[in-house]
Every structure is written in C-alpha cells, then in structure tokens.
Design a protein around this motif. Structure first.
Motif, PDB file in Angstrom:
ATOM      1  N   ALA A   1       0.854  -1.190   0.000  1.00 51.18           N
ATOM      2  CA  ALA A   1       0.000   0.000   0.000  1.00 51.18           C
ATOM      3  C   ALA A   1       0.884   1.233   0.000  1.00 51.18           C
ATOM      4  N   ALA A   2       0.265   2.384  -0.323  1.00 51.26           N
ATOM      5  CA  ALA A   2       1.019   3.632  -0.328  1.00 51.26           C
ATOM      6  C   ALA A   2       1.388   3.993   1.101  1.00 51.26           C
ATOM      7  N   VAL A   3       2.676   4.270   1.321  1.00 53.28           N
ATOM      8  CA  VAL A   3       3.107   4.783   2.620  1.00 53.28           C
ATOM      9  C   VAL A   3       3.865   6.078   2.364  1.00 53.28           C
ATOM     10  N   LYS A   4       3.887   6.918   3.383  1.00 52.35           N
ATOM     11  CA  LYS A   4       4.573   8.195   3.237  1.00 52.35           C
ATOM     12  C   LYS A   4       6.077   7.955   3.369  1.00 52.35           C
ATOM     13  N   VAL A   5       6.853   8.344   2.354  1.00 56.78           N
ATOM     14  CA  VAL A   5       8.300   8.098   2.433  1.00 56.78           C
ATOM     15  C   VAL A   5       9.104   9.382   2.625  1.00 56.78           C
TER      16      VAL A   5
ATOM     17  N   ILE B   1      -0.628   2.493   6.435  1.00 57.31           N
ATOM     18  CA  ILE B   1      -1.139   2.947   5.137  1.00 57.31           C
ATOM     19  C   ILE B   1      -1.444   4.442   5.121  1.00 57.31           C
ATOM     20  N   ALA B   2      -0.990   5.122   4.066  1.00 58.46           N
ATOM     21  CA  ALA B   2      -1.351   6.525   3.876  1.00 58.46           C
ATOM     22  C   ALA B   2      -2.613   6.555   3.017  1.00 58.46           C
ATOM     23  N   PHE B   3      -3.764   6.597   3.705  1.00 53.92           N
ATOM     24  CA  PHE B   3      -5.033   6.504   2.962  1.00 53.92           C
ATOM     25  C   PHE B   3      -5.270   7.706   2.053  1.00 53.92           C
ATOM     26  N   ASP B   4      -4.727   8.850   2.461  1.00 56.59           N
ATOM     27  CA  ASP B   4      -4.962  10.046   1.647  1.00 56.59           C
ATOM     28  C   ASP B   4      -3.766  10.371   0.758  1.00 56.59           C
ATOM     29  N   ALA B   5      -2.984   9.338   0.418  1.00 57.74           N
ATOM     30  CA  ALA B   5      -1.800   9.546  -0.426  1.00 57.74           C
ATOM     31  C   ALA B   5      -2.184  10.177  -1.754  1.00 57.74           C
ATOM     32  N   ILE B   6      -1.312  11.056  -2.249  1.00 56.10           N
ATOM     33  CA  ILE B   6      -1.445  11.455  -3.649  1.00 56.10           C
ATOM     34  C   ILE B   6      -0.575  10.487  -4.443  1.00 56.10           C
ATOM     35  N   ARG B   7      -0.312  10.774  -5.697  1.00 52.27           N
ATOM     36  CA  ARG B   7       0.416   9.838  -6.555  1.00 52.27           C
ATOM     37  C   ARG B   7       1.677   9.291  -5.876  1.00 52.27           C
ATOM     38  N   THR B   8       1.904   7.979  -6.032  1.00 53.49           N
ATOM     39  CA  THR B   8       3.132   7.368  -5.529  1.00 53.49           C
ATOM     40  C   THR B   8       4.266   7.702  -6.499  1.00 53.49           C
TER      41      THR B   8
ATOM     42  N   GLU C   1       9.340 -14.925  -9.821  1.00 54.43           N
ATOM     43  CA  GLU C   1       9.096 -15.181  -8.403  1.00 54.43           C
ATOM     44  C   GLU C   1       7.643 -14.871  -8.118  1.00 54.43           C
ATOM     45  N   LEU C   2       6.861 -15.910  -7.892  1.00 54.45           N
ATOM     46  CA  LEU C   2       5.437 -15.666  -7.706  1.00 54.45           C
ATOM     47  C   LEU C   2       5.088 -15.586  -6.227  1.00 54.45           C
ATOM     48  N   GLU C   3       4.898 -14.363  -5.780  1.00 52.87           N
ATOM     49  CA  GLU C   3       4.444 -14.131  -4.421  1.00 52.87           C
ATOM     50  C   GLU C   3       3.071 -13.494  -4.621  1.00 52.87           C
ATOM     51  N   PHE C   4       2.017 -14.050  -4.032  1.00 51.36           N
ATOM     52  CA  PHE C   4       0.703 -13.439  -4.248  1.00 51.36           C
ATOM     53  C   PHE C   4       0.694 -12.053  -3.619  1.00 51.36           C
ATOM     54  N   LYS C   5       0.360 -11.056  -4.430  1.00 50.90           N
ATOM     55  CA  LYS C   5       0.419  -9.675  -3.954  1.00 50.90           C
ATOM     56  C   LYS C   5      -0.978  -9.075  -3.861  1.00 50.90           C
ATOM     57  N   VAL C   6      -1.244  -8.444  -2.735  1.00 54.58           N
ATOM     58  CA  VAL C   6      -2.495  -7.726  -2.555  1.00 54.58           C
ATOM     59  C   VAL C   6      -2.129  -6.254  -2.616  1.00 54.58           C
ATOM     60  N   ILE C   7      -2.591  -5.578  -3.651  1.00 56.98           N
ATOM     61  CA  ILE C   7      -2.169  -4.195  -3.820  1.00 56.98           C
ATOM     62  C   ILE C   7      -3.320  -3.278  -3.451  1.00 56.98           C
ATOM     63  N   PHE C   8      -3.114  -2.577  -2.361  1.00 56.96           N
ATOM     64  CA  PHE C   8      -4.191  -1.790  -1.782  1.00 56.96           C
ATOM     65  C   PHE C   8      -4.053  -0.316  -2.132  1.00 56.96           C
ATOM     66  N   GLY C   9      -5.187   0.281  -2.508  1.00 52.87           N
ATOM     67  CA  GLY C   9      -5.214   1.737  -2.645  1.00 52.87           C
ATOM     68  C   GLY C   9      -4.748   2.264  -3.981  1.00 52.87           C
ATOM     69  N   VAL C  10      -5.092   1.556  -5.054  1.00 48.81           N
ATOM     70  CA  VAL C  10      -4.696   2.029  -6.384  1.00 48.81           C
ATOM     71  C   VAL C  10      -5.742   3.022  -6.891  1.00 48.81           C
TER      72      VAL C  10
END
Ligand SMILES: Cc1cc2nc3c(=O)[nH]c(=O)nc-3n(C[C@H](O)[C@H](O)[C@H](O)COP(=O)(O)OP(=O)(O)OC[C@H]3O[C@@H](n4cnc5c(N)ncnc54)[C@H](O)[C@@H]3O)c2cc1C
Ligand code: SF4
Ligand code: SF4
Ligand code: FES
Lengths: 358, 306
Positions: A35-39, A55-62, A91-100
């Motif tokens: 998920a988007a995190v503030k860096v 998680i940065a729920f109010d993230a703008i563009r990553t 390398e298959l790691e199941f990814k859950v991509i949150f907040g697109v």
C-alpha cells in the motif's frame, strides 16, 4: 459520474471505517499487502505493510506507479548454461495491492492490453494473475488531470474498489476474485442501502468538481497530428536533458531493453528485461550511424505522441492517464502536459480561424 | 487480476527445452541452433549457416527476419537470406558491434539461440503474374537474395525479373558466384554498379561505375513493375524519386526499412516508426503506407514534377 452507476446493486457493500483492521486482516490472509506509505514530506511509495496503521489513505500519486509489481525495472527472463536455455520462472508471491487510484487502474488496464496481446508476455501475465488489486478513491491535487483523459473513474484493472464516504467505505466488486473476497468478508460488510448509494454518488460529484487542472480533450488526436511541426517542440526540446526521468514514472511507459549478463567464464548466464527510455539518445539508432530520432526534440515529440495521440500498438489509443507524475518528476519543468496541450490547442484554433477567414 | 486475451505463440518444442510443456513460455525464449559453416564473402561480411534449427524456421518468407542470440553478448535482428529454409538457415552478417563481433568468435559446432521468423516480408503472392524489379544497396542484398531465390524457385509464376545491385566499392560485392550463375541462367536480368570500380577480381561480372539510380535508367523498367527495395536509408529517397520519374506508381514500390529492434514481437517499443511497429507491420512497407507516417526519412515527401 459515479463508479457505481454502471453496476448492479447486489455488488455494492459498505464497511464502517472502524472495522478496517478486520478487513485488513482478511486482505493479509491472501498474500503480502502493498500500500502507499509516506516516504518523505511530499512523497508516497507502494511498500509492503503489515498493519493498516502504516497505510497513507490520503496519499497522492506514488513515486512509481503500480506497474513495477508486474513489470519490475529489471527481471531475469532466461538463463543458460552449456547444456541448454531455460525460462527463468518469475518469483510468484501473491500480492495484494491496496489503494490504487483510478488513473493507475487505467494505466494497469493499458499495460494488460500491451503485454497480453499477440505474443503474450508470460512473465508479466503470471505476476499479474498472482495479484488482487484494491482500487481506492482519491481527491485531485493541482497536477492531476485524469478527468481530461477520461480515466478519472475506474472501469477496469481492479478486483474491488473502495470509495471513501466519510465514516464508511463504499465497496464494489468487479471480478470473480473480487466477488469471492466479498463473500469471505460478508460478516463485516453490510449491503449498501439507497442512502449509501447517494453518499457514494455525492462523493464522486464533489470530486469531479474539485479538479483545477485540465483541458478539453475531444480534439486531442487532431491537435497532436496538426501541431507536429509546432515550434513549441523546439523550445521544449532545447530544455530537455534526455535524462529519462519521465518514462519510469509513467504508468503506461512499457519500452524495454533485453540484456545479457554472462558469468565470468561465459559458459552460463542470464538474459534480463530492463526498463528503457525512448528519451535516451541511442533508443532508435541503427548501424551505420543512422539515428531516426537524433535530437531531444524528436524524442520528446515521439513520447508526447504516444501519450496524447497513441500508436498502433495493442491499445491503439492515447495512453496518458493524467496522473501528473511526469510533470512533477521532470527536472526541466517541460513535462507540464496540460500547459503543452493548451498551447498546442491555441495554435491549432488560430489555424482553423485563419482558414475560415481565408 | 487482468483480462486475459492472450494467444500464446509458445511452441511445444521450446517449452520442452524448459520441461514445462503445460503452460505458455516466454516469447523471448530462443531455441538452440548449431553453427555449421562460415563462409567469407567480402571484408566484414560472412555467410553463417546453422543446423539443427527449430522446424518453425521452415516457414520463413522472403524479407522476414530472425533474432539471433549469442549467449553473453546479446541478440540482433538479421534477415533471412535464402528463398526457402530447409535443414539449414543461412544468414549473411556484417561485423558491426557487440553481438555481431561475438558471432565472429564462434566456430562450427558452437551453439547460438534463434527466435522468429518475424515481421511481414515482401508480398511475393501479390507479385504473382507480374514483372518484378529488385533494387539492392550494399548489405540490402541479403534480404533481397531471399526474394530472388524465391521468385526463381517459382519462376513460372512471375513475369520479367530484374535485379539491380549497387555498392560502394566493387570489392564489396556479395554472393558473386551466385550472381555469375544467375547471369548465365538468364532467369533474371542483372545490373551491377559500384561507386568505385577496380578491375573486377571476379571474372564475368561487369560492374558499371555509378550508383543504383544510374542503373534504373539502363534497366529499361516498365511502368507496371512491382519494385522491392532494400538498402541504406539514404538510398531510398533517390531510388524512389527515380522510380516515380520512370512512371512507377507508389503502390507498386515496397521498401524494407531498418529500425532498432530488440524484441521483434511488438513489445519493446524500439522499432516504432511513425507509431507503427516496424517489427510487426514491417520491415517491408508499401510506399503508400509511409505517406502519412511521421519519422520516415526514407519517404520523399515532395512530389516529383514530370
Ligand atoms: C529487420 C532487420 C534486418 C537486418 N538484417 C541484417 C542482415 O541480414 N545482416 C546484417 O549484417 N545486419 C542486419 N541488420 C542489422 C543488424 O541487426 C545490426 O547491425 C546489429 O543488430 C548490430 O548489433 P551489434 O550488437 O553487433 O552492434 P552494437 O554494438 O549493438 O551497435 C552497432 C550499431 O548497431 C545498432 N544496433 C544495435 N542493436 C540493434 C538492433 N537490435 N537493431 C538495429 N540496430 C541495432 C546500434 O545502435 C549501433 O548503431 C538488420 C536489422 C534489422 C532491423
Ligand atoms: S504521461 Fe505523465 S501524466 Fe500522463 S500518465 Fe504518463 S506520467 Fe502520468
Ligand atoms: S524528465 Fe524532462 S528533461 Fe528528463 S527526459 Fe523527460 S522531458 Fe526530458
Ligand atoms: S522490435 Fe520490439 S517492438 Fe518492434
């Protein structure tokens, strides 16, 4: 326009934000959650997260768009030794991509088209298939212009979509995998009521009205065609550093190079696919010192054309989704797509009215 | 999870190489071939022959290309240079850079990787029943050899055949023995020119002093001819101008264009030419197709006043 307007009622649910931790636990059961995190003060990036608090729920563009999960900057496709040539399993790691966000979902849709068509790229496809994508609503900042590109409302690219309606999330499922997840999450969800639909509708109306950046894109292709020789390109080209910062950040830039990495004694090694940039000098160079796009002007125009007019690739349409990443990442300030389009439109309109006067 | 509209091009035999016949393999996976013979042609140009090739290469058509991979060095697009491909695949390769130089370090028995065939070649079906003129400049003779060999293999299907071949220096002539035999066979009319002619070291081959364009007048082309051209980018505009003057319509002129190609299958974006993939829709284009395309330096935009 609302995300839900085209969808059937049974597929909409609500989740009280206070229950999000439970929702997150269910997501994490599927695989690693990204998920988007503030860096930094102003930037966000997709990172693996283990709790909703990160998680940065109010993230703008990553900084980078989510294409990197399925199409990594560098990936070994093939290995070899003296006995044979082997496909390197991704390398298959199941990814859950949150907040697109909607623009990035549109971008994923375009990448899917390119890599799945014709000679399908199995590395991309397999990593894409091993993923669950959760779309998330957002509010535009001054660089967002997805509305002008028609990618402000998610139509594809996600499994479920969450719209922030104050104290709750309004949730919709798009794919069978999305339906399955909803079934699993049923205990913590409520069926959306008419009132919830109204709140959802209200959010998207408010958001539509919040855009401050953009242009009328109805004549974009014609403008790009007609303004191919506009002197604006020369001015922009003069300032372009050919640094290639604009392409990796773009959710729809897919060009790559294939490179060999040999072992020291050269009897084994690998072949990698690496992101390339059409802004680099040698991108279109062939033997005998012929470079088909020798100057930054040629290369910049080429890139703009892909974004605002489109090529005859599997997508065959303009590929800019209005995320604003190139605008914020160009060190020379020349990827202000909105300003460029507006300038071209002014010139194009002037020609039309001259034509009418004559 | 994405919509999947893929139609895998994966061939069972290349997957077997990878022991995973059950699913689509990466389209960038080459198959092995064994270098069997190297023949010096002229200067840095050599004819390489490969055996134990994947049967898919039997489907090669004139003007198509393959991606040849030298492990550790990289891949290069190279034109098929024979009219048909049976047990062996022939490629005429000029030493240019990293990949092509690495090829010159190999010896018979070594292996390379091959992918393909790719692209749209010259429209030999459309040429049926017609007079065909082939115009080659320098290394452009390699892909055109696949055309003349094909047309001669099916000689009865075609009308008058003309081959015009120009080079910088007469010493650079490629496929000289084959050209001598062709001239004797009278299966096609042959015109040769070099900007610099030294006393020809090859008997029975008259090489005019001049350029390809000079030969176009000598060859007495008829206006109904189909024309196939391959050469360096600068050659096209002069050749096309002359052909137009001779009354040959743009729709009868076919150009093979060289672009930087990495993948050969419409994915890597390197070969874009005016928004089209040269590796997929080309490398051979009809001149009329190029008329509205940007970035085609081979297409002379200004019309010729006759
Ligand atoms: C459709 C097609 C058919 C061709 N047929 C033949 C042929 O029959 N015989 C022959 O000798 N050559 C042919 N070429 C040219 C050949 O592909 C290049 O000379 C070769 O790729 C150069 O690679 P290199 O690694 O040896 O050189 P490099 O060291 O990589 O560079 C030398 C020069 O070649 C250019 N180049 C590098 N990679 C490519 C590439 N993938 N495509 C085009 N240019 C590139 C570089 O920009 C540089 O200017 C063909 C090219 C194309 C596109
Ligand atoms: S061109 Fe720029 S604004 Fe458009 S999608 Fe790419 S990075 Fe975003
Ligand atoms: S980021 Fe800006 S300066 Fe760098 S290549 Fe792109 S347009 Fe040019
Ligand atoms: S060579 Fe990669 S797209 Fe044409």
């Amino acid at each position: 326009m609302s995300v839900s307007s085209e969808k059937n009622v049974q597929k909409s649910f609500t989740l009280p934000k206070s229950d999000f931790d439970q929702f997150f636990t269910l997501l994490a059961q599927m695989g690693t959650v990204y998920a988007a995190v503030k860096v930094s003060e102003q930037s966000f990036a997709f990172r693996a997260v283990t709790s909703a608090k990160q998680i940065a729920f109010d993230a703008i563009r990553t900084i980078l768009p989510p294409k990197k999960f399925f199409y990594p900057p560098s990936e070994t496709l093939i290995t070899y030794d003296k006995d044979g040539i082997y496909e390197n399993e991704p390398e298959l790691e199941f990814k859950v991509i949150f907040g697109v966000h909607p623009c990035d979902l549109a971008g994923l849709g375009i990448m899917d088209k390119i890599f799945s068509s014709g000679h399908a790229d199995s590395h991309y496809m397999r990593q894409r298939e091993a993923s669950f994508v959760i779309g998330h609503s957002c509010m535009p900042d001054k660089h967002c212009f997805c509305q002008s590109m028609g990618s402000d409302c998610a139509k594809s690219g996600y499994d479920i979509f969450l719209t922030d309606i104050d104290s709750d999330y309004f949730i919709e499922a798009l794919t069978p995998a999305g339906d399955q997840f909803i079934a699993l999450a049923q205990p913590i969800l409520a069926g959306a009521t008419d009132k919830d639909h109204e709140r959802n509708h209200h959010f998207w109306e408010t958001r539509s009205a919040a855009f401050t950046n953009g242009f009328n894109s109805s004549n974009l292709k014609v403008t790009m065609e007609g303004e191919w020789d506009n002197k604006l390109w020369d001015e922009l080209g003069e300032r372009c550093l050919s640094c290639g910062s604009c392409t990796p950040v773009c959710p729809t830039c897919y060009c790559f190079d294939l490179v060999d990495i040999a072992s020291l004694n050269n009897d084994s090694g690998s072949r990698k696919r690496e992101w390339d940039s059409c802004q680099f000098t040698g991108f279109a160079k062939v033997n005998g010192d012929f470079n088909f796009r020798p100057t930054p002007v040629d290369r910049l125009k080429f890139w703009y054309r892909h974004k605002l007019h489109g090529f005859d690739d599997a997508y065959a349409d303009k590929t800019c989704v209005g995320c604003g990443r190139c605008t914020v990442s160009c060190p020379s300030g020349i990827d202000d797509i909105v300003a460029v389009v507006k300038a071209l439109q002014v010139s194009s309109a002037a020609k039309t009215s001259e034509g009418a006067d004559a | 999870m994405p919509e999947n509209n893929s139609q895998s091009n994966c061939r069972p035999d290349s997957c077997v190489q990878n022991n995973s016949a059950s699913r689509a393999c990466t389209p960038y996976l080459p198959t092995r071939a064994i270098l069997s013979k190297i023949t010096e042609m002229a200067y840095d140009n050599f004819l390489f022959e490969f055996e134990q090739i994947d049967p898919i290469f039997r489907s090669c058509l004139p003007g198509q290309f393959v991606e040849i991979w030298i492990p550790g060095a990289g891949e290069s697009p190279i034109s098929v240079c024979s009219g048909s491909v049976g047990e062996t695949l022939q490629l005429l390769i000029r030493k240019a850079g990293r990949v092509t130089k690495a090829l010159f370090n190999l010896k018979p028995g070594d292996w390379v990787g091959l992918r393909g065939p790719y692209g749209h070649g010259f429209p030999v079906d459309l040429y049926k029943g017609k007079n065909v003129c082939m115009i080659a400049g320098g290394l452009g003779v390699a892909p055109l050899r696949s055309v003349w060999q094909y047309l001669i293999e099916h000689r009865r299907d075609y009308g008058r055949l003309t081959l015009i071949y120009g080079m910088k220096h007469s010493d650079e002539i490629l496929f000289a023995d084959e050209l001598i035999a062709l001239r004797h066979s009278q299966k096609l009319e042959l015109f040769l020119a070099a900007e610099d002619v030294t006393v020809c070291h090859i008997a029975n081959l008259e090489i005019e002093a001049g350029r390809v364009t000079d030969l176009l007048d000598l060859a007495e082309l008829s206006t109904d001819m189909q024309v196939a051209i391959c050469g360096p980018p600068v050659m096209y505009r002069f050749a096309v101008e002359r052909l137009r003057r001779l009354g040959i319509a743009d729709e009868n002129i076919w150009l093979s264009l060289e672009r930087h190609m990495k993948c050969g299958i419409g994915k890597c974006g390197h070969c874009y030419i005016g928004g089209k993939f040269a590796c997929q829709e080309g490398p051979v284009f009809q001149l009329t197709e190029l008329a509205n395309m940007h970035e085609v330096i081979e297409y002379p935009r200004e019309k010729i006043q006759i």
